[in-house]
Design an enzyme around this catalytic site. Structure first.
Site, mmCIF file in Angstrom:
data_model
loop_
_atom_site.group_PDB
_atom_site.id
_atom_site.type_symbol
_atom_site.label_atom_id
_atom_site.label_comp_id
_atom_site.label_asym_id
_atom_site.label_seq_id
_atom_site.Cartn_x
_atom_site.Cartn_y
_atom_site.Cartn_z
ATOM 1 N N HIS A 114 0.406 2.835 -4.721
ATOM 2 C CA HIS A 114 -0.144 1.775 -5.563
ATOM 3 C C HIS A 114 -0.784 2.229 -6.860
ATOM 4 O O HIS A 114 -1.695 1.588 -7.374
ATOM 5 C CB HIS A 114 -1.153 0.958 -4.761
ATOM 6 C CG HIS A 114 -0.489 0.081 -3.752
ATOM 7 N ND1 HIS A 114 -1.121 -0.950 -3.120
ATOM 8 C CD2 HIS A 114 0.780 0.081 -3.282
ATOM 9 C CE1 HIS A 114 -0.288 -1.541 -2.278
ATOM 10 N NE2 HIS A 114 0.873 -0.928 -2.354
ATOM 11 N N LYS A 148 -3.386 -2.845 -6.026
ATOM 12 C CA LYS A 148 -2.147 -2.161 -6.395
ATOM 13 C C LYS A 148 -1.848 -2.368 -7.862
ATOM 14 O O LYS A 148 -2.576 -3.094 -8.552
ATOM 15 C CB LYS A 148 -0.977 -2.590 -5.505
ATOM 16 C CG LYS A 148 -0.447 -3.994 -5.725
ATOM 17 C CD LYS A 148 0.595 -4.369 -4.682
ATOM 18 C CE LYS A 148 1.978 -3.802 -4.911
ATOM 19 N NZ LYS A 148 2.973 -4.321 -3.967
ATOM 20 N N TRP A 165 -5.050 -7.393 1.835
ATOM 21 C CA TRP A 165 -4.260 -7.201 0.619
ATOM 22 C C TRP A 165 -3.590 -8.531 0.301
ATOM 23 O O TRP A 165 -2.985 -9.153 1.176
ATOM 24 C CB TRP A 165 -3.184 -6.117 0.799
ATOM 25 C CG TRP A 165 -2.213 -6.159 -0.333
ATOM 26 C CD1 TRP A 165 -2.424 -5.746 -1.605
ATOM 27 C CD2 TRP A 165 -0.871 -6.704 -0.310
ATOM 28 N NE1 TRP A 165 -1.317 -6.000 -2.389
ATOM 29 C CE2 TRP A 165 -0.361 -6.583 -1.613
ATOM 30 C CE3 TRP A 165 -0.076 -7.282 0.682
ATOM 31 C CZ2 TRP A 165 0.919 -7.026 -1.955
ATOM 32 C CZ3 TRP A 165 1.191 -7.721 0.347
ATOM 33 C CH2 TRP A 165 1.690 -7.579 -0.954
ATOM 34 N N HIS A 206 -3.315 4.025 3.177
ATOM 35 C CA HIS A 206 -1.966 3.577 3.476
ATOM 36 C C HIS A 206 -1.068 4.686 2.959
ATOM 37 O O HIS A 206 -0.771 4.755 1.768
ATOM 38 C CB HIS A 206 -1.641 2.256 2.756
ATOM 39 C CG HIS A 206 -2.069 1.058 3.534
ATOM 40 N ND1 HIS A 206 -1.701 -0.225 3.209
ATOM 41 C CD2 HIS A 206 -2.791 0.953 4.676
ATOM 42 C CE1 HIS A 206 -2.216 -1.061 4.088
ATOM 43 N NE2 HIS A 206 -2.879 -0.389 4.984
ATOM 44 N N ASP A 257 -3.639 3.019 -1.033
ATOM 45 C CA ASP A 257 -2.217 3.081 -0.688
ATOM 46 C C ASP A 257 -1.582 4.021 -1.702
ATOM 47 O O ASP A 257 -1.664 3.787 -2.915
ATOM 48 C CB ASP A 257 -1.603 1.671 -0.766
ATOM 49 C CG ASP A 257 -0.136 1.655 -0.364
ATOM 50 O OD1 ASP A 257 0.624 2.520 -0.842
ATOM 51 O OD2 ASP A 257 0.262 0.774 0.428
ATOM 52 N N ASP A 299 7.809 2.283 -0.975
ATOM 53 C CA ASP A 299 7.543 2.420 0.458
ATOM 54 C C ASP A 299 8.565 3.265 1.200
ATOM 55 O O ASP A 299 9.004 2.924 2.293
ATOM 56 C CB ASP A 299 7.396 1.037 1.105
ATOM 57 C CG ASP A 299 6.171 0.293 0.593
ATOM 58 O OD1 ASP A 299 5.059 0.746 0.886
ATOM 59 O OD2 ASP A 299 6.327 -0.716 -0.112
ATOM 60 N N GLU A 306 -7.510 -3.732 -0.516
ATOM 61 C CA GLU A 306 -6.445 -2.898 -1.094
ATOM 62 C C GLU A 306 -5.895 -3.471 -2.387
ATOM 63 O O GLU A 306 -5.381 -4.586 -2.417
ATOM 64 C CB GLU A 306 -5.308 -2.794 -0.058
ATOM 65 C CG GLU A 306 -4.099 -2.013 -0.544
ATOM 66 C CD GLU A 306 -2.928 -2.035 0.448
ATOM 67 O OE1 GLU A 306 -2.966 -2.836 1.416
ATOM 68 O OE2 GLU A 306 -1.981 -1.263 0.245
ATOM 69 N N ASP A 360 6.445 1.404 -6.204
ATOM 70 C CA ASP A 360 5.891 1.260 -4.857
ATOM 71 C C ASP A 360 7.009 0.944 -3.869
ATOM 72 O O ASP A 360 7.087 -0.138 -3.311
ATOM 73 C CB ASP A 360 4.847 0.125 -4.888
ATOM 74 C CG ASP A 360 4.243 -0.161 -3.535
ATOM 75 O OD1 ASP A 360 4.120 0.775 -2.737
ATOM 76 O OD2 ASP A 360 3.877 -1.332 -3.293
ATOM 77 N N ASP A 390 1.949 3.224 5.736
ATOM 78 C CA ASP A 390 2.522 1.988 5.200
ATOM 79 C C ASP A 390 3.816 2.259 4.452
ATOM 80 O O ASP A 390 3.822 2.447 3.240
ATOM 81 C CB ASP A 390 1.502 1.300 4.259
ATOM 82 C CG ASP A 390 1.998 -0.055 3.770
ATOM 83 O OD1 ASP A 390 2.987 -0.555 4.325
ATOM 84 O OD2 ASP A 390 1.387 -0.610 2.832
HETATM 85 C C1 RNT Z 1 1.803 -4.058 -0.268
HETATM 86 C C2 RNT Z 1 0.689 -3.399 0.448
HETATM 87 C C3 RNT Z 1 0.428 -3.879 1.841
HETATM 88 C C4 RNT Z 1 1.683 -4.104 2.653
HETATM 89 C C5 RNT Z 1 1.448 -4.354 4.119
HETATM 90 C C6 RNT Z 1 2.649 -4.862 4.805
HETATM 91 O O1 RNT Z 1 2.122 -3.471 -1.458
HETATM 92 O O2 RNT Z 1 0.896 -2.025 0.452
HETATM 93 O O3 RNT Z 1 -0.435 -3.010 2.479
HETATM 94 O O4 RNT Z 1 2.574 -3.053 2.517
HETATM 95 O O5 RNT Z 1 0.363 -5.155 4.271
HETATM 96 ZN ZN ZN Z 2 -0.421 -0.852 1.637
#
Ligand code: RNT
Ligand code: ZN
Length: 417
Positions: free
Chosen positions: A261, A227, A186, A285, A258, A295, A225, A293, A325
């Site tokens: 994303h 986003k 990513w 993820h 993810d 997290d 990946e 996003d 993630d």
């Molecule tokens: C970032 C991505 C990525 C990170 C990690 C730490 O938006 O989701 O995967 O969160 O690599």
């Molecule tokens: Zn991620």
């Protein structure tokens, strides 16, 4: 006492599920084979162990300053093991390149090699934990807004070299553990403001990826990946979902989904059946976006549950790698680790317990109301008794009993940091 209660509840659940054609013993053995790839970066707020570490960049952020962050490799390993003791089953560990065992040496990203991960490989072997890997393009003086898509040849070469080396490292991990290491790529590349160079950046990213993936690596698997956007890079993302979906389909790469994303009303779950006919496998993820996003810690919310249901309904459990993630620095990090991991497992438990083939039959026979009613009934079936039994058989605290364990670890370990 609690054990007998759990077992009694499980016996009832077993009979209830048998009535709808589901064998809970089979589900328990499927759960035993369901391995999460635990994200090492939950324990230290995505900082890692580079001597020259700067602050977190690349459009991602941790917020909060709850005490007890892991400050070095020993503390991180200790925390991961503490979390693993409270999560039933056997799980993998997902490392980022910045978590190498650098022993106080400044190792730049284009100089890294497998020797810095030897102690992780040994740790994995000793702790029955297979490793996955990630290249790291953020938090570096050369990160800027563009890495693999940078028109500056020198910077682009630097990141190509880094990512190639990461594939070598992943392959070495895969060889050592005799099981392919899944390496995620990513990059945050994007623009804060309007850009007329979308096409240029995307062709550069494609070129970089082609160069990076040119070397065959039999014991690792690549996943890519995309986003929507990162903080400070709101106007344009080079590696969008479309870009990587097309790249993965054309080049037989694993696509990473993810869950944070996508646009707020877009369903990550619905992508499973849409892309699986065209890509070899998926990496997840699992995260929780709150408005963006962000997290947040994974929970058993509707989008997460639907994601696991779609995988099971597609018969694709073996074609998916289950990474987590999220990174929340505002609450106890071990508690967050365990809560999110168990939530993912609980979603999988519910998904496996769904009498999907009977519901599908009703649907194709045109028995719409009967299908809907059955789906609705599934929500209140005793699935939690099956997950509790899973914890019990794995000798892991059942239900809220893991809270005092996290508190004890906080008292004895993390609060003293
Ligand atoms: C970032 C991505 C990525 C990170 C990690 C730490 O938006 O989701 O995967 O969160 O690599
Ligand atoms: Zn991620």
């Amino acid at each position: 006492m609690k054990e007998t209660l759990v077992s009694r509840a499980y016996e009832v659940a077993r009979e209830r599920y048998a009535e709808v054609g589901i064998d809970t013993e089979r589900v328990l053995s499927q759960l035993q084979d369901f391995h999460l790839s635990m994200h090492c970066w939950q324990a230290d707020d995505v900082i890692g162990f580079e001597v020259q570490a700067g602050s977190l960049s690349g459009g991602i952020q941790t917020t909060g300053n709850y005490p007890g962050r892991a400050r070095n490799i020993d503390e991180l390993r200790q925390d991961i093991l503490a979390a693993k003791r409270l999560i039933p089953g056997t799980h993998r560990l997902n490392l980022h390149e910045i978590y190498g065992d650098f022993q106080g040496k400044a190792v730049d990203r284009d100089q890294v090699d497998a020797s810095y991960f030897q102690s992780w490989i040994e740790w994995g072997r000793e702790n029955d934990t297979k490793l996955d890997f990630n290249s790291t393009s953020f938090s570096h003086p050369k990160s800027g807004n563009l890495t693999l898509a940078n028109p500056d040849e020198g910077i682009r070469r630097f990141w190509i070299e880094h990512t190639r080396r990461c594939r070598d490292i992943a392959n070495a991990m895969g060889e050592a553990q005799q099981d392919p290491c899944i390496m995620n790529l990513w990059v945050h590349d994007g623009c804060k403001d309007q850009s007329v160079c979308h096409s240029l950046y995307r062709s550069l990213l494609k070129q970089s990826l082609d160069e990076i993936f040119a070397k065959p690596q039999p014991m690792m698997k690549d996943c890519i990946e995309g986003k929507v956007f990162g903080i400070g890079l709101e106007s344009f993302t080079v590696g969008s979902h479309d870009f990587y979906t097309a790249y993965a389909a054309k080049n037989n790469k694993i696509l990473t989904i993810d869950t944070g994303h996508y646009h707020p009303t877009e369903s990550p779950a619905d992508k499973v059946s849409a892309v699986l006919p065209f890509v070899p496998e998926l990496m997840l993820h699992v995260s929780r976006p709150v408005r963006w996003d962000s997290d947040h810690v994974t929970l058993m919310d509707d989008p997460t549950l639907e994601l696991f249901q779609e995988i099971v309904r597609a018969g694709a459990t073996e074609r998916v790698h289950y990474g987590l993630d999220y990174f929340d620095a505002s609450i106890n990090r071990i508690g967050a680790y365990v809560t999110g991991s168990r939530a993912a497992q609980r979603c999988m438990t519910r998904a496996l317990l769904e009498p999907a083939s009977s519901i599908a039959r009703l649907e194709v026979e045109g028995k719409g109301f009967q299908a809907l009613a059955t789906l609705e009934e599934c929500k209140s079936m005793p699935w939690s008794a099956v997950y509790d039994e899973f914890c019990l058989r794995n000798d892991v605290p059942v239900g809220l009993d893991f809270i005092p364990e996290v508190e004890k670890y906080e008292r004895e370990v993390t609060s003293k940091r």
